[in-house]
Design a protein around this motif. Structure first.
Motif, PDB file in Angstrom:
ATOM      1  N   UNK A 290       0.787  -1.130  -0.040  1.00  0.00           N
ATOM      2  CA  UNK A 290       0.155   0.157  -0.094  1.00  0.00           C
ATOM      3  C   UNK A 290       1.042   1.402  -0.080  1.00  0.00           C
ATOM      4  N   UNK A 291       1.942   1.033   0.310  1.00  0.00           N
ATOM      5  CA  UNK A 291       2.989   2.379   0.554  1.00  0.00           C
ATOM      6  C   UNK A 291       3.087   3.192  -0.505  1.00  0.00           C
ATOM      7  N   UNK A 292       3.212   2.841  -1.778  1.00  0.00           N
ATOM      8  CA  UNK A 292       3.147   3.699  -2.913  1.00  0.00           C
ATOM      9  C   UNK A 292       1.913   4.454  -3.053  1.00  0.00           C
ATOM     10  N   UNK A 293       0.682   4.210  -2.574  1.00  0.00           N
ATOM     11  CA  UNK A 293      -0.592   4.901  -2.908  1.00  0.00           C
ATOM     12  C   UNK A 293      -0.414   5.972  -1.640  1.00  0.00           C
ATOM     13  N   UNK A 294       0.357   6.022  -0.619  1.00  0.00           N
ATOM     14  CA  UNK A 294       0.096   7.222   0.253  1.00  0.00           C
ATOM     15  C   UNK A 294       0.644   8.653  -0.678  1.00  0.00           C
ATOM     16  N   UNK A 295      -0.004   9.604  -0.550  1.00  0.00           N
ATOM     17  CA  UNK A 295       0.438  10.896  -1.287  1.00  0.00           C
ATOM     18  C   UNK A 295       1.404  11.736  -0.489  1.00  0.00           C
ATOM     19  N   UNK A 296       0.994  11.789   0.868  1.00  0.00           N
ATOM     20  CA  UNK A 296       2.095  12.692   1.741  1.00  0.00           C
ATOM     21  C   UNK A 296       3.167  11.987   2.115  1.00  0.00           C
ATOM     22  N   UNK A 297       4.421  12.867   2.307  1.00  0.00           N
ATOM     23  CA  UNK A 297       5.520  12.440   2.946  1.00  0.00           C
ATOM     24  C   UNK A 297       5.561  11.933   4.374  1.00  0.00           C
ATOM     25  N   UNK A 298       4.591  12.683   5.171  1.00  0.00           N
ATOM     26  CA  UNK A 298       4.132  12.447   6.356  1.00  0.00           C
ATOM     27  C   UNK A 298       3.668  11.116   6.483  1.00  0.00           C
ATOM     28  N   UNK A 299       2.609  10.609   5.853  1.00  0.00           N
ATOM     29  CA  UNK A 299       1.774   9.435   5.836  1.00  0.00           C
ATOM     30  C   UNK A 299       2.892   8.139   5.448  1.00  0.00           C
ATOM     31  N   UNK A 300       3.768   8.158   4.468  1.00  0.00           N
ATOM     32  CA  UNK A 300       4.874   7.449   4.273  1.00  0.00           C
ATOM     33  C   UNK A 300       5.559   7.092   5.423  1.00  0.00           C
ATOM     34  N   UNK A 301       6.156   8.377   5.971  1.00  0.00           N
ATOM     35  CA  UNK A 301       7.085   8.227   7.014  1.00  0.00           C
ATOM     36  C   UNK A 301       6.317   7.433   8.217  1.00  0.00           C
ATOM     37  N   UNK A 302       5.043   7.761   8.509  1.00  0.00           N
ATOM     38  CA  UNK A 302       4.111   7.043   9.646  1.00  0.00           C
ATOM     39  C   UNK A 302       4.146   5.580   9.069  1.00  0.00           C
ATOM     40  N   UNK A 303       3.771   5.445   7.906  1.00  0.00           N
ATOM     41  CA  UNK A 303       3.764   3.899   7.586  1.00  0.00           C
ATOM     42  C   UNK A 303       4.884   3.050   7.722  1.00  0.00           C
ATOM     43  N   UNK A 304       6.049   3.693   7.581  1.00  0.00           N
ATOM     44  CA  UNK A 304       7.303   3.144   7.935  1.00  0.00           C
ATOM     45  C   UNK A 304       7.639   2.905   9.428  1.00  0.00           C
ATOM     46  N   UNK A 305       7.287   3.972   9.952  1.00  0.00           N
ATOM     47  CA  UNK A 305       7.622   3.813  11.668  1.00  0.00           C
ATOM     48  C   UNK A 305       6.571   2.491  12.127  1.00  0.00           C
ATOM     49  N   UNK A 306       5.608   2.340  11.359  1.00  0.00           N
ATOM     50  CA  UNK A 306       4.444   1.337  11.956  1.00  0.00           C
ATOM     51  C   UNK A 306       5.200  -0.152  11.942  1.00  0.00           C
ATOM     52  N   UNK A 307       5.916  -0.313  11.020  1.00  0.00           N
ATOM     53  CA  UNK A 307       6.693  -1.798  10.735  1.00  0.00           C
ATOM     54  C   UNK A 307       8.261  -1.716  11.264  1.00  0.00           C
ATOM     55  N   UNK A 308       8.586  -0.443  11.611  1.00  0.00           N
ATOM     56  CA  UNK A 308      10.032  -0.439  11.967  1.00  0.00           C
ATOM     57  C   UNK A 308      10.513  -1.226  13.194  1.00  0.00           C
ATOM     58  N   UNK A 309       9.874  -1.421  14.297  1.00  0.00           N
ATOM     59  CA  UNK A 309      10.484  -2.020  15.123  1.00  0.00           C
ATOM     60  C   UNK A 309      10.358  -3.635  14.971  1.00  0.00           C
ATOM     61  N   UNK A 310       9.581  -4.086  14.019  1.00  0.00           N
ATOM     62  CA  UNK A 310       9.199  -5.680  13.957  1.00  0.00           C
ATOM     63  C   UNK A 310       9.744  -6.312  12.771  1.00  0.00           C
ATOM     64  N   UNK A 311       9.805  -5.689  11.411  1.00  0.00           N
ATOM     65  CA  UNK A 311      10.146  -6.240  10.420  1.00  0.00           C
ATOM     66  C   UNK A 311      11.437  -7.089  10.381  1.00  0.00           C
ATOM     67  N   UNK A 312      12.506  -6.746  10.895  1.00  0.00           N
ATOM     68  CA  UNK A 312      13.476  -7.334  11.101  1.00  0.00           C
ATOM     69  C   UNK A 312      13.176  -8.896  11.759  1.00  0.00           C
ATOM     70  N   UNK A 313      12.536  -8.658  13.170  1.00  0.00           N
ATOM     71  CA  UNK A 313      12.389  -9.921  13.846  1.00  0.00           C
ATOM     72  C   UNK A 313      11.513 -10.830  13.189  1.00  0.00           C
ATOM     73  N   UNK A 314      10.442 -10.487  12.372  1.00  0.00           N
ATOM     74  CA  UNK A 314       9.408 -11.309  11.570  1.00  0.00           C
ATOM     75  C   UNK A 314      10.278 -12.180  10.391  1.00  0.00           C
ATOM     76  N   UNK A 315      11.164 -11.813  10.033  1.00  0.00           N
ATOM     77  CA  UNK A 315      12.268 -12.462   9.103  1.00  0.00           C
ATOM     78  C   UNK A 315      13.022 -13.587   9.747  1.00  0.00           C
ATOM     79  N   UNK A 316      13.142 -13.433  11.300  1.00  0.00           N
ATOM     80  CA  UNK A 316      13.853 -14.649  11.678  1.00  0.00           C
ATOM     81  C   UNK A 316      12.972 -15.811  11.766  1.00  0.00           C
ATOM     82  N   UNK A 317      11.570 -15.776  11.414  1.00  0.00           N
ATOM     83  CA  UNK A 317      10.888 -16.891  11.179  1.00  0.00           C
ATOM     84  C   UNK A 317      10.954 -17.598  10.014  1.00  0.00           C
ATOM     85  N   UNK A 318      11.334 -16.969   9.003  1.00  0.00           N
ATOM     86  CA  UNK A 318      11.702 -17.697   7.628  1.00  0.00           C
ATOM     87  C   UNK A 318      13.086 -18.010   7.840  1.00  0.00           C
TER      88      UNK A 318
END
Length: 345
Positions: A37-65
């Motif tokens: 969905x990220x590319x559909x956000x028009x504002x810079x602030x929206x994209x920054x917030x969306x990235x912050x939402x997954x920032x703390x977890x995306x590294x750890x999620x790949x541990x399962x893979x």
């Protein structure tokens, strides 16, 4: 054959591998969906917030893979070797896109030029979509079957043979499912105008998933009879597809009431139940041979020695709870909505 609580060790390992990949699909699935969905956000602030939402977890999620791939290699080396040989192209592409997803997140904010950030936004979004699609393609090929010889070696031809109609449909359905899952997650993490915009995304994501899932299911019922054998022989198992239907139906019902916490639980349950159906369709096979059925890879002809499986079950008994506790700690620590002015990416 030796058993543990009445279940043989290859079956136990089949369950362990399935559980790990289910955990990965649920956890990294919403990351893929948020990225799509990220590319559909028009504002810079929206994209920054969306990235912050997954920032703390995306590294750890790949541990399962990583753990899932390791258990697959250790428990079913024959299947691992054949699958990676047959699916060499999609796995290499998967590795490439998972690298680009990571560096896109890291590189995006290193410069402030709009073109720089836009370039990495596109890279992040395309990588997320392709990762979800390629996972579905591999799963679709496992269900569809592959040509194998008597030594369980892949004998197919063609560089793009893995892009058959069913695998493409499963790939598209995977993208749709993760986009729905990711939209629900973003609704749990955002507020204000971004929250309102993601609500519209969720409606589109639900329609996209339901339509693609119905088309994939109809195609499978019409063309892949071997997937129905277990349900015909054990009709009680039809309760699982019924539960999938109820779980999917609950998502729009809960979304209409803005109960997104429960909606996230039901998108997670949907992913888990769909993989349970896959397990029923395959067991005791791991990979169908669509030329000669006798050449199919099963949990018994692909498994490591019983002694090896017994030793590794000990590691699972210790390591499994540790991974679960780590995941719980991370999500518990970083739970809550993200503000655009908060620290992070």
């Amino acid at each position: 054959m030796e058993t543990l609580f009445g279940i043989d060790y290859p079956t136990w390992w089949f369950l362990v591998v399935g559980a790990l990949f289910s955990g990965y699909a649920i956890l990294d699935g919403f990351d893929f969906g948020a990225g799509a969905w990220h590319i559909f956000f028009r504002r810079e602030s929206s994209r920054q917030t969306a990235l912050k939402a997954i920032d703390p977890t995306w590294h750890g999620n790949e541990v399962w893979l990583v753990i899932g791939g390791g258990t697959l290699f250790a428990g079913f080396p024959v299947f691992y070797g054949t699958l990676f040989s047959a699916m060499y192209t999609p796995f290499i592409l998967f590795l490439m896109f998972i690298i680009f997803r990571g560096i896109s997140i890291k590189f995006r904010n290193m410069e402030e030029m709009p073109w720089w950030r836009k370039m990495w936004d596109w890279s992040y979004s395309i990588s997320s979509i392709m990762l979800a699609f390629l996972l579905g393609v591999v799963l679709g090929n496992i269900l569809n079957g592959m040509p194998l010889d008597e030594n369980y070696e892949y004998i197919g031809e063609g560089f793009f043979e893995f892009l058959n109609p069913f695998s493409i449909l499963v790939g598209v359905s995977s993208v749709a499912l993760f986009m729905m899952h990711g939209a629900v997650y973003l609704l749990l993490k955002t507020e204000g105008q971004l929250y309102n915009r993601v609500q519209g995304f969720l409606k589109k994501g639900m329609v996209f998933f339901i339509v693609s899932y119905l088309i994939t299911t109809i195609y499978g019922l019409m063309n892949l009879n071997h997937l129905l054998l277990v349900f015909r022989e054990n009709q009680i198992l039809f309760v699982v597809p019924l539960l999938v239907f109820l779980s999917i139906a609950n998502v729009p019902r809960l979304a209409s009431k803005e109960k997104y916490g429960w909606a996230f639980i039901f998108t997670s349950i949907t992913i888990a139940l769909l993989l349970v159906i896959v397990a029923f369709e395959l067991y005791p096979r791991l990979l169908w041979s669509n030329g000669v059925e006798a050449n199919s890879i099963t949990i018994y002809n692909a498994a490591a020695s019983t002694k090896t499986l017994k030793i590794m079950m000990g590691f699972v008994a210790v390591g499994g709870p540790l991974v679960l506790m780590y995941s719980y700690f991370v999500y518990r620590t970083f739970w809550g909505r993200v503000r655009s002015d908060s620290e992070g990416y």
